[in-house]
Design an enzyme around this catalytic site. Sequence first.
Site, short mmCIF file in Angstrom:
data_model
loop_
_atom_site.label_atom_id
_atom_site.label_comp_id
_atom_site.label_asym_id
_atom_site.label_seq_id
_atom_site.Cartn_x
_atom_site.Cartn_y
_atom_site.Cartn_z
N GLU A 93 47.78 59.61 62.50
CA GLU A 93 48.81 58.82 61.82
C GLU A 93 48.51 57.33 61.91
O GLU A 93 48.15 56.83 62.97
CB GLU A 93 50.15 59.12 62.50
CG GLU A 93 51.32 58.34 62.00
CD GLU A 93 52.58 58.63 62.81
OE1 GLU A 93 53.29 59.59 62.49
OE2 GLU A 93 52.82 57.91 63.80
N TYR A 131 53.06 53.98 55.34
CA TYR A 131 52.85 55.03 56.33
C TYR A 131 51.81 56.02 55.82
O TYR A 131 51.83 56.42 54.66
CB TYR A 131 54.17 55.79 56.57
CG TYR A 131 54.00 57.02 57.43
CD1 TYR A 131 54.13 56.94 58.82
CD2 TYR A 131 53.68 58.26 56.87
CE1 TYR A 131 53.94 58.06 59.61
CE2 TYR A 131 53.48 59.38 57.66
CZ TYR A 131 53.61 59.27 59.03
OH TYR A 131 53.42 60.36 59.82
#
Length: 386
Positions: A197, A109
């Site tokens: 993101e 992530y």
Amino acid sequence: MKVHEYQARELMQNVGVPVPPSQVIDNADQAKAAFAAVGAETVVVKAQVHAGGRGKAGYVKLVNSADEAHEHATRMLREPMVSNQTGPEGIEIHKILLAGAVDIEKEYYLGVVLDRARRVPVMMASGEGGVEIEEVAASNPDAIKKAWFHPHLGLQPFQARMLAQSIGLEGQQAKTAADIMLKLARLFVDKDCSLAEINPLVQTTAGEILAIDAKFDFDDNALFRHEDLQALFDPAEENPAELRAKEHNLSYIALDGNIGCLVNGAGLAMSTMDIIKLHGGEPANFLDVGGSVTPEGAIEAFKIILADDKVKAALVNIFGGIAKCDVIADALIKAAQEVGFKVPVVVRLEGTNVEKARAMLEEANIEQLKPATDLTDAAKQVCACV
Ligand code: GDP
Ligand code: MN
């Protein structure tokens, strides 16, 4: 403003973040040709929608043939997606992305947000990326590593290298991931993002590092200086009433109750909703006409509230400062004439030109209009109507 994954992929590609080849379609008939154009043995079919949680909802599917791609595209375009980020009624899908699938060794992530407490952006990275990242953040926050950076100086290469190592990457993969972090951090600043993101960033079984899903959110107040981003706006993802309000410079938020609220100022909106709830009611929306509302804007505001079938009564709560009470009264009268009040409208006016406004309303003698003496009286009256 949010954008779709396919648009986020393009933004990433433009700055050199590696992403698999892909095609976007808006009709299931295009699925077979798109499958061929992607040119991969396995293709991932992905609904394009601003809400997340697609994987768990069955709207990210790996397929091995053009027929299968067609089948899933057809389903996704037909059945609204219900995920943990949508309401129970789900969201309609209008576009599908077909992307070359990859064999995943591990999911990571990466995300940049503004850290409001420290007043600088922060790059977050985790070796536990994928669809469970929210769960990781809640149960094991130490698994999310962070590096703060000054927006003018940017994320520094040593910070990116340390982050890459701290999430378990080594050698060439660590270098590539660090390079992606630097690019993502720069994109965040350059494009005035509130969120940038990549989830997941994957290491493939062949050792490649690739971004296979991304989410960007842009600061609406900075959009005026990004024509390229303005062009990415998708009205189909917006609540129609919110969109209509935005066109007239009004802020409108749809809620779940049945009392429409028309106010001026966000603080007054909050206290109006509080007092409605205190007296047992539930707001259907809040519509803030702002400080410098025009007569046209105010009329449009009434129309938007009264067009909502869920609204069983409305509360108009105006404190006339810069906004003048007589302008609001005039708009009320015109809205009553143009669209008619099908539901009771309780009106509490206070401030600039209030005497004039009250006289105007009295003279207009509108059947469903109920004047209130103060805010408590207004809240009690409107709650008694529903
Ligand atoms: P989200 O659920 O909306 O965040 O959608 P994602 O694009 O992140 O996909 C969800 C999950 O599907 C990922 O975390 C992966 O586990 C899986 N997935 C997505 N693309 C691929 C792919 O190309 N290959 C494989 N094996 N899995 C994938
Ligand atoms: Mn994802």
